[in-house]
Design a protein around this motif. Structure first.
Motif, short mmCIF file in Angstrom:
data_model
loop_
_atom_site.label_atom_id
_atom_site.label_comp_id
_atom_site.label_asym_id
_atom_site.label_seq_id
_atom_site.Cartn_x
_atom_site.Cartn_y
_atom_site.Cartn_z
N THR A 469 0.82 -1.20 0.00
CA THR A 469 0.00 0.00 0.00
C THR A 469 0.86 1.26 0.00
N THR A 470 0.43 2.27 -0.73
CA THR A 470 1.03 3.59 -0.62
C THR A 470 0.24 4.48 0.32
N VAL A 471 -0.87 3.98 0.85
CA VAL A 471 -1.60 4.66 1.93
C VAL A 471 -1.00 4.12 3.22
N SER A 472 -0.07 4.86 3.78
CA SER A 472 0.71 4.37 4.92
C SER A 472 1.09 5.57 5.77
N HIS A 473 0.32 5.78 6.82
CA HIS A 473 0.45 7.01 7.63
C HIS A 473 1.82 7.13 8.29
N ASP A 474 2.38 8.39 8.23
CA ASP A 474 1.80 9.54 7.57
C ASP A 474 2.66 10.00 6.40
N SER A 475 3.80 9.36 6.22
CA SER A 475 4.66 9.76 5.10
C SER A 475 4.24 9.10 3.79
N HIS A 476 3.41 8.08 3.89
CA HIS A 476 2.82 7.43 2.72
C HIS A 476 3.87 6.90 1.74
N ASN A 477 4.88 6.27 2.34
CA ASN A 477 5.81 5.50 1.53
C ASN A 477 5.20 4.14 1.24
N LEU A 478 5.76 3.43 0.27
CA LEU A 478 5.26 2.10 -0.05
C LEU A 478 5.56 1.17 1.12
N THR A 479 4.53 0.54 1.66
CA THR A 479 4.68 -0.41 2.76
C THR A 479 4.12 -1.75 2.33
N VAL A 480 4.89 -2.81 2.60
CA VAL A 480 4.51 -4.15 2.17
C VAL A 480 4.60 -5.10 3.36
N PHE A 481 3.58 -5.95 3.51
CA PHE A 481 3.52 -6.93 4.58
C PHE A 481 3.40 -8.32 3.96
N ALA A 560 0.90 1.10 10.72
CA ALA A 560 2.08 0.38 11.21
C ALA A 560 3.36 1.20 11.10
N THR A 561 3.35 2.25 10.26
CA THR A 561 4.53 3.09 10.09
C THR A 561 4.41 4.43 10.80
N LEU A 562 3.43 4.56 11.69
CA LEU A 562 3.17 5.85 12.34
C LEU A 562 4.21 6.09 13.43
N ALA A 563 5.35 6.62 13.02
CA ALA A 563 6.52 6.68 13.89
C ALA A 563 6.42 7.74 14.98
N CYS A 564 5.42 8.62 14.92
CA CYS A 564 5.28 9.62 15.97
C CYS A 564 4.71 9.02 17.25
N ASN A 565 4.12 7.83 17.17
CA ASN A 565 3.57 7.18 18.34
C ASN A 565 4.63 6.37 19.07
N ALA A 566 4.42 6.19 20.36
CA ALA A 566 5.39 5.48 21.19
C ALA A 566 5.59 4.05 20.69
N GLY A 567 6.80 3.55 20.87
CA GLY A 567 7.13 2.19 20.48
C GLY A 567 7.83 2.15 19.14
N PRO A 568 8.39 0.98 18.79
CA PRO A 568 9.09 0.86 17.51
C PRO A 568 8.12 0.81 16.34
N HIS A 569 8.50 1.47 15.23
CA HIS A 569 7.70 1.46 14.00
C HIS A 569 8.65 1.41 12.82
N GLN A 570 8.31 0.61 11.82
CA GLN A 570 9.12 0.53 10.62
C GLN A 570 8.87 1.74 9.74
N THR A 571 9.94 2.36 9.25
CA THR A 571 9.82 3.46 8.30
C THR A 571 10.80 3.22 7.15
N ASP A 572 10.86 4.19 6.25
CA ASP A 572 11.77 4.07 5.11
C ASP A 572 13.23 4.29 5.52
N ARG A 573 13.46 4.66 6.78
CA ARG A 573 14.82 4.83 7.29
C ARG A 573 15.28 3.63 8.11
N GLY A 574 14.34 2.80 8.57
CA GLY A 574 14.66 1.65 9.42
C GLY A 574 13.59 1.49 10.49
N ILE A 575 13.98 0.96 11.64
CA ILE A 575 13.05 0.80 12.75
C ILE A 575 13.23 2.01 13.66
N ALA A 576 12.19 2.84 13.74
CA ALA A 576 12.27 4.11 14.46
C ALA A 576 11.65 3.98 15.84
#
Length: 598
Positions: A469-481, A560-576
């Motif tokens: 999906t490219t709907v991936s809050h909030d930077s909307h990078n391509l996310t694949v599961f 799943a990529t909402l890195a502003c929330n507490a805890g680890p989240h996957q982003t286009d930079r790594g695990i944030a």
């Protein structure tokens, strides 16, 4: 043309309405024989309503006036102010603003407060410009906010643009911008970080509301967030959280997108015995099939009533309380001198709108808009927002040497936490830990290397395919599961070829695809077509994942990529990790030698 709300101050309009109220001039429109739902007293009383232009001129006893250019017989109907959605994202419904407006206006929603940070994260200021242009003359009143979080976790992810405090201040100087959209950089605001504090200060200096995202904040941190200038929250996690935030003085935007929490919220408010004037309602996110079948804020009102909230409370939260929060004295109440935004509901259970009036004009009848609003085409660049290569299965495997590795994992959906696992390495690639789901995020905005960054999710069930999906809050990078790298590649390539959207793959083949070619977020197609495509994709997802509500649900994929929330989240930079302010470029923590026999 004078903009709202100053348009109602026009001397000729006021003089004409005054004369009509006295009985010395006819009304333009008279609503007769209805039952008015009074948002101040809580009464349901017989009353007729006389309207001149966009202004309510008189609310008077039934049958005392008949002089009007047009009369609407409201017999059997309840008359309420138009509903006000205090926080929403058009992009979450995956349709254009005009399509969204037609869907909710027909159901009695006359005002929506839109945070276009999805468009902002993909296109920057151009995204906000489009939101402003695309919401003009739609019948539905959009109050567009200035996105505060482009991106939502600076340094931990890379979006298509970056808004500094100066950018937000420039947006706030525009009369069309109603305030600062949800401030998601909670930690930065609390610690006084310059960029986040500057954005909040820009809202305060402009004299416009600063809206919040205060998920999991409590005690001193909540107080610090509010002291900085943030005044609302929709990210409630429990009934206890609701009460603490009400006591703190935040405006609450009870959101319909987390239905599992609404019964608990209703129980707490019923225990209080009254509806605080700081409680408003919002949708936040509505998927297209839900929008088509259930509606927008009207659906939230219905559900709250079904869960035990008095209907008068729910309607007051959606009208008068919302108007007071927005500082719009012209909205939210049926009274002389107010704006003529009115809804005639058949009843107060089904809440089916018979007639909707906005600014004194009938805009919908029987659930259908009288004049469907025209779409404003998005700029050409919005159709070319996915900058990605064609992927292979190898791109979704983690390369490593040595026989084994100790890897970091992202455990449990929504309220994530760190985990660790030891796993094998075969053929130069890490074998995902037992029971783990692969998540990969690829930067798609053309500002960095698009190679997928890979992580491992635990607590996400056993996947029998993949979802991209490219709907991936909030930077909307391509996310694949998914599980199988071939499925991951197939789904990712289908989305890329479609110019954005969502795809499900199984057995190396695409089994469902929803193209969202506008910004990778929205389709220009009619709502029924988008809803059908999304429903088919949702059904395909049910075939490859066994969901476990309330947290392991389809919607969890988009956050799943909402890195502003507490805890680890996957982003286009790594695990944030926003609390630590760190990014792990790879989940490999340590390579381990061959285990020795005891």
């Amino acid at each position: 043309m004078t903009t709202e709300p100053l348009d109602l101050a026009h001397p000729a309009l006021r003089l004409r309405a005054t004369a009509a109220a006295r009985g010395d001039a006819p009304f333009d429109l008279l609503i007769a024989n209805g039952t008015l739902v009074d948002m101040v007293t809580g009464e349901r009383r017989a009353a007729d309503i006389g309207i001149c232009g966009g202004l309510i001129a008189s609310v008077h006893a039934p049958g005392t006036r008949t002089d009007a250019a047009q009369v609407i017989d409201a017999a059997g109907a309840f008359v309420t102010p138009g509903l006000i959605d205090t926080h929403m994202h058009v992009e979450s419904s995956m349709v254009t603003p005009a399509t969204y407006a037609a869907a909710v206006l027909a159901r009695g929603v006359t005002t929506a407060v839109w945070d276009p940070h999805e468009f902002g994260n993909v296109h920057g200021v151009a995204g906000v410009d489009h939101a402003i242009r695309a919401t003009r003359d739609l019948g539905l009143r959009f109050i567009v906010l200035a996105p505060s979080c482009v991106p939502s976790a600076p340094g931990l992810e890379l979006a298509g643009a970056e808004f500094e405090a100066e950018t937000v201040a420039d947006l706030l100087a525009r009369p069309e911008i109603g305030g600062v959209a949800e401030v998601m950089t909670m930690r930065e605001v609390i610690t006084g970080e310059a960029r986040a504090s500057g954005i909040v200060q820009a809202g305060l200096a402009a004299g416009k509301p600063v809206c919040g995202h205060a998920r999991s904040l409590t005690g001193p941190e909540l107080q610090a967030f509010m002291a900085a200038g943030v005044s609302s929250d929709h990210e409630l996690t429990s009934g206890t959280d609701l009460i603490e935030k009400l006591r703190a003085g935040l405006t609450i935007e009870l959101r319909g997108s987390h239905d599992h929490l609404l019964p608990e919220f209703v129980a707490e408010l019923n225990r209080l015995g009254h509806l605080p004037q700081t409680v408003t309602l919002c949708t936040d996110d509505v998927f297209p099939d839900d929008l088509l079948q259930g509606g927008g804020l009207d659906d939230v009102v219905r559900r709250l009533v079904r869960y035990g909230m008095p209907v008068d409370w729910a309607l007051r939260a959606a009208t008068l309380n919302a108007a007071q929060r927005l500082g719009r004295a012209d909205l939210g109440l049926i009274a002389a001198g107010r704006r003529a935004d009115l809804v005639l509901f058949e009843d107060l259970a089904a809440l089916a709108a018979r007639t909707v009036i906005a600014n004194g004009v009938v805009v919908a009848q029987g659930g259908v808009v009288t004049a469907p609003p025209a779409d404003l085409p998005a700029p050409p660049a919005f159709g070319a927002s996915v900058h990605l290569p064609r992927f292979t299965a190898q791109d979704f495997r983690l390369r490593a040497s040595d026989p084994r590795a100790r890897v970091a994992t992202i455990d449990q959906p929504r309220f994530t936490r760190w985990g660790e696992a030891v796993t094998e390495i075969a053929g130069g690639f890490v074998i995902p830990p037992e029971g783990a789901t692969t998540i990969a995020v690829a930067h798609r905005h053309g500002r960095a290397d698009p190679a997928p960054r890979i992580g491992f999710l635990r607590g996400w069930g056993q996947w029998r395919g993949a979802f991209a999906t490219t709907v991936s809050h909030d930077s909307h990078n391509l996310t694949v599961f998914g599980a199988d790298p071939a499925d991951l590649a197939a789904a990712a390539n289908a989305v890329t070829a479609a110019g954005g959207g969502m795809a499900v793959a199984q057995g190396g083949e695409v089994v469902a695809l929803l193209p969202l070619p506008v910004s990778g977020l929205v389709s220009p197609a009619p709502l029924p077509e988008v809803a059908a495509g999304f429903a088919a994709l949702r059904a395909a997802m049910d075939g490859i994942v066994d969901w476990q509500p309330p947290y392991l649900i389809f919607k969890a994929c988009f956050g799943a990529t909402l890195a502003c929330n507490a805890g680890p989240h996957q982003t286009d930079r790594g695990i944030a990790d926003v609390l630590a302010g760190t990014v792990l470029p790879t989940p490999i923590l340590e390579l381990l030698p061959e285990a020795t026999e005891a």
